[in-house]
Structure formats: C-alpha cells, structure tokens
Motif scaffolding. Structure first.
Motif, PDB file in Angstrom:
ATOM      1  N   SER A   1      12.012   1.528  -9.858  1.00 35.12           N
ATOM      2  CA  SER A   1      11.330   2.740  -9.404  1.00 35.12           C
ATOM      3  C   SER A   1      11.674   3.071  -7.955  1.00 35.12           C
ATOM      4  N   CYS A   2      12.068   2.070  -7.181  1.00 36.17           N
ATOM      5  CA  CYS A   2      12.496   2.303  -5.803  1.00 36.17           C
ATOM      6  C   CYS A   2      13.210   1.068  -5.284  1.00 36.17           C
TER       7      CYS A   2
ATOM      8  N   SER B   1       0.831  -1.208   0.000  1.00 38.66           N
ATOM      9  CA  SER B   1       0.000   0.000   0.000  1.00 38.66           C
ATOM     10  C   SER B   1       0.862   1.253   0.000  1.00 38.66           C
TER      11      SER B   1
ATOM     12  N   ILE C   1       2.252   1.836  -3.481  1.00 39.36           N
ATOM     13  CA  ILE C   1       1.197   2.372  -4.353  1.00 39.36           C
ATOM     14  C   ILE C   1       0.917   3.824  -4.000  1.00 39.36           C
ATOM     15  N   ASN C   2       0.789   4.131  -2.719  1.00 42.82           N
ATOM     16  CA  ASN C   2       0.500   5.509  -2.293  1.00 42.82           C
ATOM     17  C   ASN C   2       1.592   6.487  -2.708  1.00 42.82           C
ATOM     18  N   ASN C   3       2.828   6.008  -2.777  1.00 38.05           N
ATOM     19  CA  ASN C   3       3.945   6.863  -3.178  1.00 38.05           C
ATOM     20  C   ASN C   3       4.244   6.761  -4.667  1.00 38.05           C
ATOM     21  N   ASN C   4       3.393   6.047  -5.387  1.00 33.85           N
ATOM     22  CA  ASN C   4       3.491   5.927  -6.847  1.00 33.85           C
ATOM     23  C   ASN C   4       4.855   5.393  -7.300  1.00 33.85           C
ATOM     24  N   VAL C   5       5.379   4.405  -6.585  1.00 31.14           N
ATOM     25  CA  VAL C   5       6.665   3.810  -6.942  1.00 31.14           C
ATOM     26  C   VAL C   5       6.561   2.288  -7.086  1.00 31.14           C
ATOM     27  N   GLU C   6       5.367   1.809  -7.389  1.00 34.79           N
ATOM     28  CA  GLU C   6       5.134   0.369  -7.442  1.00 34.79           C
ATOM     29  C   GLU C   6       5.477  -0.259  -8.789  1.00 34.79           C
ATOM     30  N   LYS C   7       5.975   0.521  -9.731  1.00 37.72           N
ATOM     31  CA  LYS C   7       6.152   0.043 -11.103  1.00 37.72           C
ATOM     32  C   LYS C   7       7.193  -1.061 -11.240  1.00 37.72           C
TER      33      LYS C   7
END
Length: 184
Positions: free
Chosen positions: A135-136, A66, A69-75
């Motif tokens: 992405s992270c 979560s 996803i919330n930090n938009n780095v789930e790619k």
C-alpha cells in the motif's frame, strides 16, 4: 525601499493559497485574474515553497504508525531500511517496528540496499516490491535507501517494465510516468 520590498514579499505570502495563482493542484493557472493589490506590483518576484511535512525530534519516528493510519495506507507497508540501521540492536528502528506491530500495521522489512545502488541491487528491490501488493513504501535511512524506495514505488506500479525503461535516453527509453504512484 528595502522595508517596502520586504512588506510586499510578506503580503505575497498571504495570498499563496490563492486558487488562481497557486499551482499546487497542477491545474492551469489564470494569470489574468487579480486577487489583491499585491498582484499588480510592478517587477515583483513571486515564489512558492511547497514541502511535505517534516518532523524532527528524538521520538518523531514513533509517529510513523499514526501517519500511515491517518493516510489510510497501513494495509501492507514495505519498509526499506538501510542495512546498517537494521543491524543495530536496541535502535530507534526496533521502537518503530514495535509501535507498528502494536498498532496492528502489516509490514515487511527489506534491507538489501547498497550504498550507491547498482542495477543488481535495484533489481532485487524491484522483485521484492512486486512480490506483494504494498500500500506504500517507507524509506528509513539515507539517500540510497530513499532512491531504492522510489524505484520500488515506480516498478510496483509499472509491473511489466524494465529498469532502463524510465532512464533517460540514450541509455534508457525515457518513458514518461503517467500512472499514479503509491504513497512514499
């Protein structure tokens, strides 16, 4: 007198988000601007404690998906995992990996981490971090795992640099880190 000092410190916390005195943004601080009477206290001691969010609890690690996803780095996430943790059967790591899969988060696991990392183990991790556009980076383990994740983050951004470029002189070149790094 002590109670008055305590009240003064507590009052200072009230103004810790002051745009003139907080340096959380990295911008210049205007020390000539007074926001409250607490700014004028003689011989005061001001400190600021900033920290990332820390979650503790039996299933806190299950919030990783979560958070990604919330930090938009789930790619495309690189999970750097302590090898002892990755070998445990039915561990919390298994639950985390299942949760990431369920949330359709693309990830890879790297567990080639050594306790007290060496140049060779760092080079191996750097090669992995450069093998894709992550992405992270997420560290699951102790200090060696976190250090390895930081190195991966640095060298995935600075793809042409060598390990010793950022090490302090006289061993390394002491290059500054000027580019924005990815989330860690």
């Amino acid at each position: 007198k002590k109670s008055a000092q305590v009240l003064n410190v507590l009052e200072l916390f009230t103004f810790s988000n002051c745009k003139h005195h907080s340096n959380a943004t990295g911008m210049n601080v205007n020390m000539n601007h007074f926001c409250s009477k607490s700014d004028r206290i003689q011989n005061e001691t001001i400190f600021e404690y900033a920290s990332s969010n820390i979650r503790v609890g039996p299933h806190a690690s299950l919030e990783l998906g979560s958070e990604l996803i919330n930090n938009n780095v789930e790619k495309n996430v690189l999970l750097l995992v302590d090898p002892n943790i990755s070998q445990m059967k039915h561990s919390q790591l298994t639950a985390v990996l299942n949760d990431l899969t369920r949330k359709q988060i693309k990830f890879e696991v790297f567990d080639g981490i050594e306790v007290e990392p060496t140049n060779l183990s760092f080079e191996s991790a750097i090669a992995k971090s450069r093998s894709a556009d992550y992405s992270c980076f997420v560290a699951i383990g102790g200090g060696s795992t976190m250090d390895t994740a930081k190195v991966c983050n640095l060298f995935s951004t600075y793809r042409e640099n060598d390990l010793l470029d950022f090490v302090n002189a006289p061993v390394g070149k002491s290059l500054p880190v000027l580019q924005k790094l990815k989330n860690l």
